[in-house]
Scaffold this motif. Sequence first.
Motif, PDB file in Angstrom:
ATOM      1  N   ARG A   1       8.507 -11.639   1.524  1.00 55.33           N
ATOM      2  CA  ARG A   1       9.327 -10.619   2.177  1.00 55.33           C
ATOM      3  C   ARG A   1      10.104  -9.783   1.171  1.00 55.33           C
ATOM      4  NH1 ARG A   1       9.998 -10.819   7.548  1.00 55.33           N
ATOM      5  NH2 ARG A   1       9.081 -12.575   8.663  1.00 55.33           N
ATOM      6  N   GLU A   2      10.447 -10.394   0.047  1.00 55.06           N
ATOM      7  CA  GLU A   2      11.219  -9.660  -0.960  1.00 55.06           C
ATOM      8  C   GLU A   2      10.439  -8.488  -1.528  1.00 55.06           C
ATOM      9  OE1 GLU A   2       8.906 -12.765  -3.203  1.00 55.06           O
ATOM     10  OE2 GLU A   2      10.005 -12.639  -1.299  1.00 55.06           O
ATOM     11  N   THR A   3       9.135  -8.445  -1.298  1.00 50.93           N
ATOM     12  CA  THR A   3       8.321  -7.357  -1.842  1.00 50.93           C
ATOM     13  C   THR A   3       7.950  -6.317  -0.790  1.00 50.93           C
ATOM     14  OG1 THR A   3       6.213  -8.470  -1.426  1.00 50.93           O
ATOM     15  CG2 THR A   3       7.313  -8.969  -3.505  1.00 50.93           C
ATOM     16  N   PHE A   4       8.414  -6.478   0.452  1.00 50.03           N
ATOM     17  CA  PHE A   4       8.036  -5.556   1.521  1.00 50.03           C
ATOM     18  C   PHE A   4       8.378  -4.107   1.169  1.00 50.03           C
ATOM     19  CE2 PHE A   4       7.877  -8.546   5.456  1.00 50.03           C
ATOM     20  CZ  PHE A   4       6.817  -9.209   4.873  1.00 50.03           C
ATOM     21  N   ASP A   5       9.511  -3.921   0.541  1.00 47.39           N
ATOM     22  CA  ASP A   5       9.945  -2.567   0.202  1.00 47.39           C
ATOM     23  C   ASP A   5       9.692  -2.236  -1.266  1.00 47.39           C
ATOM     24  OD1 ASP A   5      10.909  -2.106   2.813  1.00 47.39           O
ATOM     25  OD2 ASP A   5      12.754  -3.195   2.339  1.00 47.39           O
ATOM     26  N   GLY A   6       8.928  -3.067  -1.949  1.00 45.08           N
ATOM     27  CA  GLY A   6       8.667  -2.832  -3.362  1.00 45.08           C
ATOM     28  C   GLY A   6       7.612  -1.767  -3.574  1.00 45.08           C
ATOM     29  N   PRO A   7       7.490  -1.264  -4.789  1.00 45.25           N
ATOM     30  CA  PRO A   7       6.492  -0.230  -5.083  1.00 45.25           C
ATOM     31  C   PRO A   7       5.085  -0.796  -5.011  1.00 45.25           C
ATOM     32  CG  PRO A   7       7.519  -0.998  -7.110  1.00 45.25           C
ATOM     33  CD  PRO A   7       8.278  -1.628  -5.988  1.00 45.25           C
ATOM     34  N   PRO A   8       4.118  -0.017  -4.521  1.00 44.28           N
ATOM     35  CA  PRO A   8       2.731  -0.483  -4.478  1.00 44.28           C
ATOM     36  C   PRO A   8       2.130  -0.521  -5.877  1.00 44.28           C
ATOM     37  CG  PRO A   8       2.831   1.803  -3.818  1.00 44.28           C
ATOM     38  CD  PRO A   8       4.254   1.350  -3.994  1.00 44.28           C
ATOM     39  N   LEU A   9       1.256  -1.476  -6.102  1.00 41.36           N
ATOM     40  CA  LEU A   9       0.569  -1.599  -7.382  1.00 41.36           C
ATOM     41  C   LEU A   9      -0.934  -1.494  -7.166  1.00 41.36           C
ATOM     42  CD1 LEU A   9       2.494  -4.620  -8.958  1.00 41.36           C
ATOM     43  CD2 LEU A   9       2.893  -2.192  -9.347  1.00 41.36           C
ATOM     44  N   ALA A  10      -1.615  -0.852  -8.117  1.00 41.83           N
ATOM     45  CA  ALA A  10      -3.078  -0.736  -8.059  1.00 41.83           C
ATOM     46  C   ALA A  10      -3.673  -1.934  -8.785  1.00 41.83           C
ATOM     47  CB  ALA A  10      -3.542   0.567  -8.692  1.00 41.83           C
ATOM     48  N   ASP A  11      -3.643  -3.076  -8.127  1.00 39.63           N
ATOM     49  CA  ASP A  11      -3.987  -4.319  -8.798  1.00 39.63           C
ATOM     50  C   ASP A  11      -5.482  -4.568  -8.924  1.00 39.63           C
ATOM     51  OD1 ASP A  11      -1.499  -5.032  -9.496  1.00 39.63           O
ATOM     52  OD2 ASP A  11      -1.240  -6.627  -8.035  1.00 39.63           O
ATOM     53  N   VAL A  12      -6.298  -3.848  -8.160  1.00 39.11           N
ATOM     54  CA  VAL A  12      -7.749  -3.919  -8.313  1.00 39.11           C
ATOM     55  C   VAL A  12      -8.253  -2.514  -8.595  1.00 39.11           C
ATOM     56  CG1 VAL A  12      -9.957  -4.457  -7.214  1.00 39.11           C
ATOM     57  CG2 VAL A  12      -7.960  -5.905  -6.773  1.00 39.11           C
ATOM     58  N   GLN A  13      -8.959  -2.344  -9.702  1.00 41.55           N
ATOM     59  CA  GLN A  13      -9.491  -1.028 -10.072  1.00 41.55           C
ATOM     60  C   GLN A  13     -10.924  -1.213 -10.555  1.00 41.55           C
ATOM     61  OE1 GLN A  13      -6.833   1.203 -12.707  1.00 41.55           O
ATOM     62  NE2 GLN A  13      -5.084   0.063 -11.923  1.00 41.55           N
ATOM     63  N   MET A  14     -11.865  -0.622  -9.814  1.00 42.02           N
ATOM     64  CA  MET A  14     -13.281  -0.685 -10.180  1.00 42.02           C
ATOM     65  C   MET A  14     -13.872   0.709 -10.107  1.00 42.02           C
ATOM     66  SD  MET A  14     -14.846  -4.005  -8.219  1.00 42.02           S
ATOM     67  CE  MET A  14     -14.244  -5.670  -8.497  1.00 42.02           C
ATOM     68  N   LEU A  15     -14.485   1.144 -11.174  1.00 46.52           N
ATOM     69  CA  LEU A  15     -15.164   2.434 -11.175  1.00 46.52           C
ATOM     70  C   LEU A  15     -16.643   2.216 -10.878  1.00 46.52           C
ATOM     71  CD1 LEU A  15     -14.894   5.505 -11.719  1.00 46.52           C
ATOM     72  CD2 LEU A  15     -15.750   5.020 -14.014  1.00 46.52           C
ATOM     73  N   VAL A  16     -17.125   2.850  -9.814  1.00 44.96           N
ATOM     74  CA  VAL A  16     -18.533   2.777  -9.440  1.00 44.96           C
ATOM     75  C   VAL A  16     -19.214   4.065  -9.886  1.00 44.96           C
ATOM     76  CG1 VAL A  16     -20.168   2.603  -7.526  1.00 44.96           C
ATOM     77  CG2 VAL A  16     -18.012   1.319  -7.448  1.00 44.96           C
ATOM     78  N   HIS A  17     -20.172   3.953 -10.792  1.00 46.18           N
ATOM     79  CA  HIS A  17     -20.920   5.105 -11.291  1.00 46.18           C
ATOM     80  C   HIS A  17     -22.339   5.048 -10.744  1.00 46.18           C
ATOM     81  CE1 HIS A  17     -22.634   8.096 -14.045  1.00 46.18           C
ATOM     82  NE2 HIS A  17     -23.609   7.230 -14.254  1.00 46.18           N
ATOM     83  N   VAL A  18     -22.735   6.091 -10.014  1.00 47.03           N
ATOM     84  CA  VAL A  18     -24.092   6.210  -9.504  1.00 47.03           C
ATOM     85  C   VAL A  18     -24.784   7.306 -10.307  1.00 47.03           C
ATOM     86  CG1 VAL A  18     -25.527   6.514  -7.461  1.00 47.03           C
ATOM     87  CG2 VAL A  18     -23.202   5.617  -7.226  1.00 47.03           C
ATOM     88  N   SER A  19     -25.906   6.981 -10.916  1.00 49.68           N
ATOM     89  CA  SER A  19     -26.568   7.921 -11.819  1.00 49.68           C
ATOM     90  C   SER A  19     -27.004   9.180 -11.082  1.00 49.68           C
ATOM     91  CB  SER A  19     -27.787   7.267 -12.469  1.00 49.68           C
ATOM     92  OG  SER A  19     -28.781   6.992 -11.508  1.00 49.68           O
TER      93      SER A  19
END
Length: 561
Positions: free
Chosen positions: A147-165
């Motif tokens: 609950r202490e994080t309900f009003d906390g800043p969002p974090l981009a904790d998963v980042q995956m770049l998908v490249h399609v040729s």
Amino acid sequence: MAQSSVRGEGTRDRVPHADQADRHGWHDSPQEEGGGEGSGGSNRSGPTARTDARHHGGTPRSGRRGKRRILRWVASVLSLLILGTAGAGYLYYRHLNSNIKKDELNLGKNPMAEHRANAAGQTPLNILLIGSDARNSKANQELGGARETFDGPPLADVQMLVHVSADRSNMSVVSMPRDTVLKIPECTERDTGKTYKATGWKLTNESLDRGGPGCTVATWYQLTGITIDHFMMVDFAGVVSMADAIGGVPVCVRDNVHSRTSDGKGSGLKLAEGTHPIKGEQALQWLRTRYGFEDGTDLARTHAQHMYMNSMVRELRKSTKLTDPNKLRSLAEAATSALTVDTGLDTVGKLYDLAEELKLVPTGRITMTTMPNFYSQRPGFEGKVEPKQPDAEQVFRAIREDIPLDGKASKRKAAAPSKDPAAPSAQIGVQVRNGTYTDELGAAQGRATDITAVLAGKGFTRATAAKQQADPLERTAVFFPSAELEGDAQAVAKALGIPVTSVKKSTEVSGVTLVVGADWREGNAYPKAAATDNGKAPESARPLNGDDTTACMDVQEGFTW
């Protein structure tokens, strides 16, 4: 290029580049409590201190936060793959469009470069998958505690770049660890006009709180130089039902494993040696597991996630369970409700078109990788990671130039030579600057002088070495200020064996400027591998092929039963 001061070659000044670009990451146990935080590190004690020090996430967090984060990771994968395999039946439901949340693609001040077409006039496609830990809705809050994080800043904790040729023959996926240390560029919120100034060293997951996902996109572009066409950001609401709808994903462990420490930490995953189909809570445990896999770090967890993702793709493509209209409808509702996308993907129709592009890639041409990295020694960020060069740049360059990471052939068009004819070599003025500095190795001294001599030997007698050092540049580049000097810049690149794709226009230079980057720290010849490598992912990226059904996780010592 700023030239307001003159300093020795060992000092640094600014040059144009797209290579530079704390809250900590998720943990996997309901018993884990938050610890004290510093500027990027944490203090630990107790029986798991040694293992935690190797964990990229830093300060322990609630396991329920870990569950929520992995839920949104699953959403990011399924949102792409289910839409690409489930068919068109649900497209008739127009109300799905209203479920999709929208945001701006790029909040940075620098526009991204346009793609180069291949020989058939096709262009590649790059999609950034972002997992947000925002708890800004009742549904998201009910899926986990903290609950202490309900009003906390969002974090981009998963980042995956998908490249399609460009020719849609292959796909490369690059994961960036959430605690990668980099610099976040200036970002401006479109709605409010609020500007966030460029930062010093930060963790990449903090980029999301600087205006939204468009700042995470800008951060990727600054670090890698990769043009990003779309982003898809997900939270975790409704993801459990999506995971169950698949009906089970086969995973493999080389030994019996139980992810539980003596003091109660761990995901709780318990599997016998061998291959097992997992779904629901057990799938979440697999994706959350750090303690018990390989060396107990986030990199091990990422590798396990790649295995799961590849296996899931195979299951979705052969499954007959997704032909039930009611099941498709519930999946579509969950996926669209979980998505935030850029305005280029703001309807179900556009998402379907994207999915049709993704379906063209056979699983055997999908390559999962993690950005090559090393443990940072930067004060305040010990135990976090930074891009490992030259391996990371090898991966980034392959994606920029649409070179498959599996090393197999793909149709692509070489960069076009300039229509502006080059002047005779002896008449071309060239300033050479040293941009070889890396945090791991420092600067290679004297490189501007060395390469100036090489140019002079090739007839560029007006080449001069700048005394001031350039900002670090991961890949050697030749800059020119206006169209009439493009041919001259390309002539310099050709003489040195530098790819023409590394010749770039910049308003920050006043003439042709060669910046020797970290990929050319020694020798008089531009490294052949840097100029002509086939793009195959280095072993440090831990490449995993989509058809590899033999992949199996090693079990960490002390977590067997």
